[in-house]
Design a protein around this motif. Sequence first.
Motif, short mmCIF file in Angstrom:
data_model
loop_
_atom_site.label_atom_id
_atom_site.label_comp_id
_atom_site.label_asym_id
_atom_site.label_seq_id
_atom_site.Cartn_x
_atom_site.Cartn_y
_atom_site.Cartn_z
N GLY A 288 59.25 -11.26 37.57
CA GLY A 288 58.55 -11.41 38.83
C GLY A 288 57.52 -10.31 39.05
N GLU A 289 56.54 -10.61 39.89
CA GLU A 289 55.44 -9.66 40.12
C GLU A 289 55.93 -8.35 40.72
N LEU B 224 48.24 -13.87 37.08
CA LEU B 224 48.64 -13.39 38.40
C LEU B 224 47.99 -12.05 38.71
N GLN C 129 57.82 -16.97 38.73
CA GLN C 129 56.46 -16.58 39.09
C GLN C 129 55.53 -16.54 37.89
#
Length: 253
Positions: free
Chosen positions: A30-31, A50, A81
């Motif tokens: 995940g970011e 992203l 994500q």
Amino acid sequence: MQLLPQVKEVLGLIEKKRIREKDGRFVVEGEHLALEAGENIDYILYSSELPAVKILKAKGIPAYKVSKRDFELLTSVETPQGILAVARKPEHLIGDVLSASDPLIVYCIGIQDPGNLGTIIRSADAAAASAVLLSKGTVELYNQKVIRSTMGSLFHLPVIEFGEAEKGVKELKARGIKLIAADLSGKSNYWQAKLSGPVAILIGNEGAGLPPEILSMCDEVVKIPMPGKSESLNAAMSATLILYEALRQRTYG
């Protein structure tokens, strides 16, 4: 289509504890967690461009694009994500923690639920604790569920494996650190304990609590009163309440 070597490596790190221990690395997904890992990152895998990917690339971190199909082999969440990072385990010295001025420590003894451990680490970070120590028999820190539950706090404060519980307790006592055990057998409420100065809060196994031999070594055993109908709170909630009482005392006296 052949998998990238990095994809195979990430699969091994996710699935096998012995590989994580041997390599001294683990995987975050995940970011938010990738950005929190920051300088600890070896490389990232991503399936879409992203903002976090661009930020980490700009810092010179190696990045490998993979197909969404390959990324789905690696993810453990329902709505991924599209970014994973391979990170080196943070290195902290227990001597630095124990020699600090008035440390506030949480010692987890036999915690088994990954969500509980992750939340304890997150609460300790939020309450400005000095460190979280883990006894032998506590759930592995680099379990994917634990990592997610920390929400990045794993990278903010020392979280250190601290061996057998009895040996660890003896070392804390020898260092002049006051031991406060949270247990249903406590005679006083947690806010009655003096939580300023060098303190370690001991939190035990979700079902069995702290072993009698550990309780007998503590300076004080405190309880969390429950005048309602609930019979118990989970380990993370108990730790959080006591940590914030320690914060209150240390801030306002």
